[in-house]
Write a protein that holds these residues in place. Structure first.
Motif, PDB file in Angstrom:
ATOM      1  N   LYS A 256       0.830  -1.208   0.000  1.00 35.91           N
ATOM      2  CA  LYS A 256       0.000   0.000   0.000  1.00 35.91           C
ATOM      3  C   LYS A 256       0.862   1.254   0.000  1.00 35.91           C
ATOM      4  N   GLN A 257       0.368   2.285  -0.679  1.00 35.58           N
ATOM      5  CA  GLN A 257       1.040   3.568  -0.646  1.00 35.58           C
ATOM      6  C   GLN A 257       0.617   4.286   0.622  1.00 35.58           C
ATOM      7  N   LEU A 258       1.592   4.825   1.345  1.00 33.84           N
ATOM      8  CA  LEU A 258       1.330   5.503   2.607  1.00 33.84           C
ATOM      9  C   LEU A 258       1.143   6.999   2.393  1.00 33.84           C
ATOM     10  N   ASN A 259       0.470   7.627   3.350  1.00 27.71           N
ATOM     11  CA  ASN A 259       0.322   9.072   3.330  1.00 27.71           C
ATOM     12  C   ASN A 259       1.658   9.684   3.750  1.00 27.71           C
ATOM     13  N   ILE A 260       2.310  10.371   2.835  1.00 25.01           N
ATOM     14  CA  ILE A 260       3.647  10.901   3.072  1.00 25.01           C
ATOM     15  C   ILE A 260       3.658  11.883   4.239  1.00 25.01           C
ATOM     16  N   GLN A 261       2.579  12.587   4.461  1.00 25.41           N
ATOM     17  CA  GLN A 261       2.535  13.581   5.537  1.00 25.41           C
ATOM     18  C   GLN A 261       2.634  12.947   6.919  1.00 25.41           C
TER      19      GLN A 261
ATOM     20  N   PHE B   3       9.593   2.873   6.976  1.00 28.09           N
ATOM     21  CA  PHE B   3       9.101   4.194   7.356  1.00 28.09           C
ATOM     22  C   PHE B   3       8.564   4.140   8.774  1.00 28.09           C
ATOM     23  N   ILE B   4       8.742   5.235   9.497  1.00 22.86           N
ATOM     24  CA  ILE B   4       8.228   5.355  10.856  1.00 22.86           C
ATOM     25  C   ILE B   4       7.224   6.494  10.848  1.00 22.86           C
ATOM     26  N   THR B   5       6.005   6.190  11.286  1.00 21.51           N
ATOM     27  CA  THR B   5       4.931   7.192  11.279  1.00 21.51           C
ATOM     28  C   THR B   5       4.990   8.042  12.539  1.00 21.51           C
ATOM     29  N   ALA B   6       4.168   9.080  12.561  1.00 14.08           N
ATOM     30  CA  ALA B   6       4.092   9.963  13.720  1.00 14.08           C
ATOM     31  C   ALA B   6       3.645   9.205  14.969  1.00 14.08           C
ATOM     32  N   ARG B   7       2.925   8.120  14.809  1.00 20.81           N
ATOM     33  CA  ARG B   7       2.477   7.298  15.942  1.00 20.81           C
ATOM     34  C   ARG B   7       3.490   6.234  16.336  1.00 20.81           C
ATOM     35  N   GLY B   8       4.625   6.175  15.631  1.00 23.41           N
ATOM     36  CA  GLY B   8       5.665   5.208  15.957  1.00 23.41           C
ATOM     37  C   GLY B   8       5.498   3.866  15.284  1.00 23.41           C
TER      38      GLY B   8
END
Length: 97
Positions: free
Chosen positions: A42-47, A64-69
């Motif tokens: 899946k393509q992730l939301n870059i923001q 990738f590491i998201t804002a939620r970890g």
């Protein structure tokens, strides 16, 4: 009787020393690094992406590491992945200035 008591105390202290030594060596180890073994398609939301790590072994991937970890592994060959990496690098460079 005194010899018997001394032997029991000696065994008790050796037991405590052994537990303390094992506990100390286990807690002093470096935390295990996360590794990618499966890739998301899946393509992730870059923001929402705040950081990334490159990996070559056991598979070529970008984590990738998201804002939620949350850590999500993807193929580095996809165009949106390259765009996301560039955006994260640009944000880092802007913070340094």
């Amino acid at each position: 009787m005194k010899l018997h008591t001394a032997a029991i105390l000696l065994l008790f202290w050796l037991g405590i020393f052994t537990v303390h030594t094992v506990k100390g060596s286990a807690s002093s180890q470096v935390m295990r690094k996360f590794r990618c073994v499966n890739l998301s398609t899946k393509q992730l939301n870059i923001q929402n992406l705040i950081n990334y790590e490159r990996q070559r072994v056991p598979i070529d991937a970008v984590m990738f590491i998201t804002a939620r970890g949350i850590r999500i592994c993807v193929s580095p060959d996809q165009k949106w992945v390259q765009t996301a990496i560039k955006r994260i690098d640009d944000r880092r460079a802007a913070k340094r200035k």
